[in-house]
Design an enzyme around this catalytic site. Structure first.
Site, PDB file in Angstrom:
ATOM      1  N   GLU A 285       0.617  -1.412   0.236  1.00  8.33           N
ATOM      2  CA  GLU A 285       0.196  -0.114   0.082  1.00  8.33           C
ATOM      3  C   GLU A 285       1.358   1.468   0.122  1.00  8.33           C
ATOM      4  O   GLU A 285       0.467   2.287  -0.112  1.00  8.33           O
ATOM      5  CB  GLU A 285      -0.989   0.328   1.123  1.00  8.33           C
ATOM      6  CG  GLU A 285      -1.853  -1.134   0.883  1.00  8.33           C
ATOM      7  CD  GLU A 285      -2.985  -0.947   2.119  1.00  8.33           C
ATOM      8  OE1 GLU A 285      -3.483  -0.407   2.758  1.00  8.33           O
ATOM      9  OE2 GLU A 285      -3.843  -2.204   2.096  1.00  8.33           O
TER      10      GLU A 285
ATOM     11  N   TYR B 293      -2.809   4.934   7.540  1.00 11.14           N
ATOM     12  CA  TYR B 293      -1.890   3.804   7.482  1.00 11.14           C
ATOM     13  C   TYR B 293      -0.816   3.504   6.810  1.00 11.14           C
ATOM     14  O   TYR B 293       0.033   3.211   6.823  1.00 11.14           O
ATOM     15  CB  TYR B 293      -2.926   2.374   7.101  1.00 11.14           C
ATOM     16  CG  TYR B 293      -2.521   1.073   7.290  1.00 11.14           C
ATOM     17  CD1 TYR B 293      -2.033   0.890   8.040  1.00 11.14           C
ATOM     18  CD2 TYR B 293      -2.370   0.830   6.388  1.00 11.14           C
ATOM     19  CE1 TYR B 293      -0.945  -0.452   7.943  1.00 11.14           C
ATOM     20  CE2 TYR B 293      -1.553  -0.753   6.047  1.00 11.14           C
ATOM     21  CZ  TYR B 293      -0.819  -1.323   6.960  1.00 11.14           C
ATOM     22  OH  TYR B 293       0.065  -2.249   7.162  1.00 11.14           O
TER      23      TYR B 293
ATOM     24  N   LYS C 160       3.016   3.930   7.182  1.00 15.22           N
ATOM     25  CA  LYS C 160       4.210   2.587   6.743  1.00 15.22           C
ATOM     26  C   LYS C 160       5.225   2.588   5.611  1.00 15.22           C
ATOM     27  O   LYS C 160       6.701   2.925   5.598  1.00 15.22           O
ATOM     28  CB  LYS C 160       3.067   1.648   6.234  1.00 15.22           C
ATOM     29  CG  LYS C 160       2.076   0.414   6.962  1.00 15.22           C
ATOM     30  CD  LYS C 160       2.995   0.165   8.452  1.00 15.22           C
ATOM     31  CE  LYS C 160       3.785  -1.045   7.541  1.00 15.22           C
ATOM     32  NZ  LYS C 160       4.453  -2.511   9.096  1.00 15.22           N
TER      33      LYS C 160
HETATM   34  P1  NAD Z   1      -1.722  -7.371  12.673  1.00 17.67           P
HETATM   35  O1  NAD Z   1      -2.767  -6.348  13.751  1.00 17.67           O
HETATM   36  O2  NAD Z   1      -3.206  -8.486  13.090  1.00 17.67           O
HETATM   37  O3  NAD Z   1      -1.661  -7.692  14.222  1.00 17.67           O
HETATM   38  C1  NAD Z   1      -0.238  -6.321  14.740  1.00 17.67           C
HETATM   39  C2  NAD Z   1       0.245  -7.160  16.011  1.00 17.67           C
HETATM   40  O4  NAD Z   1       1.145  -5.930  16.654  1.00 17.67           O
HETATM   41  C3  NAD Z   1      -0.576  -7.334  17.178  1.00 17.67           C
HETATM   42  O5  NAD Z   1      -0.820  -8.559  17.392  1.00 17.67           O
HETATM   43  C4  NAD Z   1      -0.903  -6.215  17.566  1.00 17.67           C
HETATM   44  O6  NAD Z   1      -1.348  -6.383  19.462  1.00 17.67           O
HETATM   45  C5  NAD Z   1       0.893  -5.699  18.183  1.00 17.67           C
HETATM   46  N1  NAD Z   1       1.422  -4.164  17.565  1.00 17.67           N
HETATM   47  C6  NAD Z   1       0.329  -3.418  17.512  1.00 17.67           C
HETATM   48  N2  NAD Z   1       1.011  -1.950  18.409  1.00 17.67           N
HETATM   49  C7  NAD Z   1       1.843  -2.819  18.787  1.00 17.67           C
HETATM   50  C8  NAD Z   1       3.478  -1.856  20.014  1.00 17.67           C
HETATM   51  N3  NAD Z   1       3.491  -0.469  19.737  1.00 17.67           N
HETATM   52  N4  NAD Z   1       4.078  -2.101  20.324  1.00 17.67           N
HETATM   53  C9  NAD Z   1       4.157  -3.598  20.366  1.00 17.67           C
HETATM   54  N5  NAD Z   1       2.951  -4.424  18.858  1.00 17.67           N
HETATM   55  C10 NAD Z   1       1.961  -3.529  19.052  1.00 17.67           C
HETATM   56  O7  NAD Z   1      -2.188  -6.601  11.454  1.00 17.67           O
HETATM   57  P2  NAD Z   1      -1.174  -7.636  10.377  1.00 17.67           P
HETATM   58  O8  NAD Z   1      -2.187  -8.266   9.272  1.00 17.67           O
HETATM   59  O9  NAD Z   1      -0.828  -8.630  11.458  1.00 17.67           O
HETATM   60  O10 NAD Z   1      -0.029  -7.390   9.672  1.00 17.67           O
HETATM   61  C11 NAD Z   1       1.612  -7.323  10.130  1.00 17.67           C
HETATM   62  C12 NAD Z   1       2.428  -6.293   9.476  1.00 17.67           C
HETATM   63  O11 NAD Z   1       2.289  -7.190   8.359  1.00 17.67           O
HETATM   64  C13 NAD Z   1       2.245  -5.117  10.260  1.00 17.67           C
HETATM   65  O12 NAD Z   1       3.109  -4.048  10.023  1.00 17.67           O
HETATM   66  C14 NAD Z   1       1.606  -5.236   8.493  1.00 17.67           C
HETATM   67  O13 NAD Z   1       1.179  -3.350   7.906  1.00 17.67           O
HETATM   68  C15 NAD Z   1       2.281  -5.445   7.582  1.00 17.67           C
HETATM   69  N6  NAD Z   1       1.374  -6.249   6.450  1.00 17.67           N
HETATM   70  C16 NAD Z   1       0.334  -6.841   6.693  1.00 17.67           C
HETATM   71  C17 NAD Z   1      -0.570  -7.287   5.224  1.00 17.67           C
HETATM   72  C18 NAD Z   1      -1.605  -7.956   5.527  1.00 17.67           C
HETATM   73  O14 NAD Z   1      -2.499  -8.225   4.470  1.00 17.67           O
HETATM   74  N7  NAD Z   1      -2.322  -8.005   6.687  1.00 17.67           N
HETATM   75  C19 NAD Z   1      -0.136  -7.216   3.970  1.00 17.67           C
HETATM   76  C20 NAD Z   1       1.224  -6.820   4.301  1.00 17.67           C
HETATM   77  C21 NAD Z   1       2.572  -6.250   5.292  1.00 17.67           C
HETATM   78  O1  TDX Z   2     -16.336  -4.917   4.957  1.00 23.11           O
HETATM   79  C1  TDX Z   2     -15.565  -5.105   4.406  1.00 23.11           C
HETATM   80  N1  TDX Z   2     -16.057  -4.631   2.739  1.00 23.11           N
HETATM   81  C2  TDX Z   2     -15.060  -4.511   1.664  1.00 23.11           C
HETATM   82  O2  TDX Z   2     -15.233  -4.569   0.474  1.00 23.11           O
HETATM   83  C3  TDX Z   2     -13.923  -4.776   4.903  1.00 23.11           C
HETATM   84  C4  TDX Z   2     -13.703  -5.034   6.088  1.00 23.11           C
HETATM   85  C5  TDX Z   2     -13.005  -4.551   3.342  1.00 23.11           C
HETATM   86  N2  TDX Z   2     -13.717  -4.172   1.963  1.00 23.11           N
HETATM   87  C6  TDX Z   2     -12.646  -3.859   0.897  1.00 23.11           C
HETATM   88  C7  TDX Z   2     -11.667  -2.869   0.881  1.00 23.11           C
HETATM   89  C8  TDX Z   2     -10.915  -3.410   0.061  1.00 23.11           C
HETATM   90  O3  TDX Z   2     -10.915  -2.758  -1.503  1.00 23.11           O
HETATM   91  O4  TDX Z   2     -12.388  -5.023   0.959  1.00 23.11           O
HETATM   92  C9  TDX Z   2     -10.717  -4.767   0.906  1.00 23.11           C
HETATM   93  C10 TDX Z   2      -9.702  -5.642   1.776  1.00 23.11           C
HETATM   94  O5  TDX Z   2      -9.790  -4.596   2.974  1.00 23.11           O
HETATM   95  P1  TDX Z   2      -9.190  -4.771   4.198  1.00 23.11           P
HETATM   96  O6  TDX Z   2      -9.304  -6.487   4.944  1.00 23.11           O
HETATM   97  O7  TDX Z   2      -9.621  -3.982   5.026  1.00 23.11           O
HETATM   98  O8  TDX Z   2      -7.590  -4.735   3.385  1.00 23.11           O
HETATM   99  P2  TDX Z   2      -7.182  -3.766   2.635  1.00 23.11           P
HETATM  100  O9  TDX Z   2      -7.246  -2.229   3.414  1.00 23.11           O
HETATM  101  O10 TDX Z   2      -6.401  -4.037   1.200  1.00 23.11           O
HETATM  102  O11 TDX Z   2      -5.339  -4.003   3.360  1.00 23.11           O
HETATM  103  C11 TDX Z   2      -4.595  -5.023   3.388  1.00 23.11           C
HETATM  104  O12 TDX Z   2      -3.888  -5.086   3.013  1.00 23.11           O
HETATM  105  C12 TDX Z   2      -2.959  -4.493   3.001  1.00 23.11           C
HETATM  106  C13 TDX Z   2      -5.118  -4.819   5.805  1.00 23.11           C
HETATM  107  O13 TDX Z   2      -5.142  -4.728   6.241  1.00 23.11           O
HETATM  108  C14 TDX Z   2      -3.205  -4.339   5.531  1.00 23.11           C
HETATM  109  O14 TDX Z   2      -2.631  -4.369   6.963  1.00 23.11           O
HETATM  110  C15 TDX Z   2      -2.457  -4.557   4.636  1.00 23.11           C
HETATM  111  O15 TDX Z   2      -0.902  -3.334   4.354  1.00 23.11           O
END
Ligand code: NAD
Ligand code: TDX
Length: 331
Positions: free
Chosen positions: A122, A147, A151
């Site tokens: 993102e 967000y 990042k």
């Molecule tokens: P998540 O929100 O599920 O988990 C985040 C974790 O970080 C939680 O356990 C939370 O308690 C902890 N946390 C938050 N603030 C904190 C702090 N100040 N100190 C210590 N711990 C803290 O997120 P996720 O989806 O597992 O994402 C993990 C990483 O991967 C993030 O850096 C996110 O940007 C990155 N990322 C996520 C996705 C995705 O699709 N979810 C994709 C690409 C990158």
């Molecule tokens: O209820 C919903 N309906 C809907 O249409 C929600 C929660 C999301 N959406 C859409 C928004 C996005 O187009 O679905 C897509 C995915 O949404 P999210 O799960 O909120 O993800 P996104 O915003 O794409 O970001 C995720 O991928 C990149 C992670 O949350 C981030 O942490 C990561 O960096």
């Protein structure tokens, strides 16, 4: 090896801890996690006796410094991660994602510890639906939301610490993950648990937005490959070449859960909603010989649906509060 994993009680971090303990049996693994609403120790229950868990924040400079001084490698997952929350309340994103990363950088510099920083696609902003381009390691940063901008800020700090201070760091930017232990505020688990509860899925805007999906285990196998074979100072994009629009994701979930494919509602859109993300993983594949193990999105979704069916005790306590928050946002 002594490894510190920040954010290890979150979605991707917890799956990383499981995979790392399987693949590197000699590792001494410490998790630092603030246990925000997104962190859950239950996600680590199966490995609790094989790790050291520290309840604390990456914004606590003294704590971070102590833990880093006793580690060989830090893998930094901790972040505020949800776009909708960042639009409503940006400060925790600035504090954890930028200030927290700053404290880690200060400590890995002081103690000469290897860092891998986990980031997102993102940071590059979004693409048009019909644009043949995909993101590469050379794409300019252009984040849209609080967000993604925090990042991006964290990534730039890491790059500067590599260049200015010779910190031994790598960065990865991954596309959208799915799989077990994913918080029910996120798109796929929100819709799976809605359908299980007899509630119609809620799709933002037109539903034509495209995400590039990767199974969380494939993200984490790529992170391990970077830790083992990645070049210091380099950035690697992680993706599984699986672009799917939101309407199609929901249709697949409805089919897997025995509902008609049109059993959903379109709801108001997310402000600033990015249209499309797409990763070119060519560098990762060519340089580190990585490939995803999930080659069928449908199979990955089916496994994920099965996991949510079997693990209601994990997600049920989070569901009501999450839906109350969405109701306030009108989504
Ligand atoms: P998540 O929100 O599920 O988990 C985040 C974790 O970080 C939680 O356990 C939370 O308690 C902890 N946390 C938050 N603030 C904190 C702090 N100040 N100190 C210590 N711990 C803290 O997120 P996720 O989806 O597992 O994402 C993990 C990483 O991967 C993030 O850096 C996110 O940007 C990155 N990322 C996520 C996705 C995705 O699709 N979810 C994709 C690409 C990158
Ligand atoms: O209820 C919903 N309906 C809907 O249409 C929600 C929660 C999301 N959406 C859409 C928004 C996005 O187009 O679905 C897509 C995915 O949404 P999210 O799960 O909120 O993800 P996104 O915003 O794409 O970001 C995720 O991928 C990149 C992670 O949350 C981030 O942490 C990561 O960096």
């Amino acid at each position: 090896m002594r490894m510190l994993v920040t954010g290890g009680a979150g979605f991707i971090g917890a799956n990383f801890v499981h995979q790392t303990l399987d693949r590197l049996p000699g590792v001494e693994l410490t998790v630092l996690d603030a246990l925000t609403y997104a962190g859950d120790r239950a996600s680590l229950a199966a490995v609790e006796d094989r790790i050291t868990f520290v309840h604390g924040s990456v914004t606590d400079a003294a704590l971070v410094d102590d833990l880093v001084s006793r580690s060989d490698t830090v893998v930094h997952f901790a972040a505020e991660s949800h776009n909708d929350n960042s639009v409503a309340q940006p400060w925790p994103f600035v504090e954890t994602n930028i200030v927290g990363t700053y404290h880690l950088l200060t400590s890995v510099r002081r103690h000469d510890v290897r860092l891998h920083h986990i980031s997102t696609d993102e940071v590059f902003g979004d693409l048009e639906l019909d644009d043949p381009a995909r993101f590469t390691e050379h794409t300019a940063y252009n984040p849209s939301s609080p967000y993604s901008s925090t990042k991006a800020g964290a990534d730039l700090l890491v790059r500067a610490w590599v260049r200015s201070y010779g910190v031994r760091a790598t960065i990865s930017n991954c596309s959208n993950n799915y799989g077990p232990f994913h918080h029910v505020e996120k798109f796929i688990p929100r819709q799976i648990t809605n359908i299980i509860d007899g509630v119609r899925p809620k799709i933002y805007g037109t539903g034509r937005n495209v995400r590039d999906w990767i199974h969380v285990d494939d993200h984490n196998s790529a992170v391990l490959a970077i830790l083992e074979r990645g070049r210091i100072g380099e950035t690697y994009l992680i993706g599984a070449e699986c672009e799917v629009d939101n309407l199609t994701v929901v249709a697949e979930l409805l089919e897997l859960l025995d509902r008609p494919r049109d059993w959903f509602d379109l709801v108001s859109d997310r402000p600033g909603h990015d249209l499309r993300y797409a990763i070119d993983p060519g560098k990762l594949r060519a340089e580190l010989d990585w490939k995803p193990s999930y080659t069928s999105f449908r199979d990955g979704l089916a496994q994920t649906v099965d996991w949510y069916r079997a693990n209601e005790a994990w997600w049920r306590p989070k569901k009501e509060k999450t839906e109350r928050r969405y109701a306030e946002l009108g989504r």
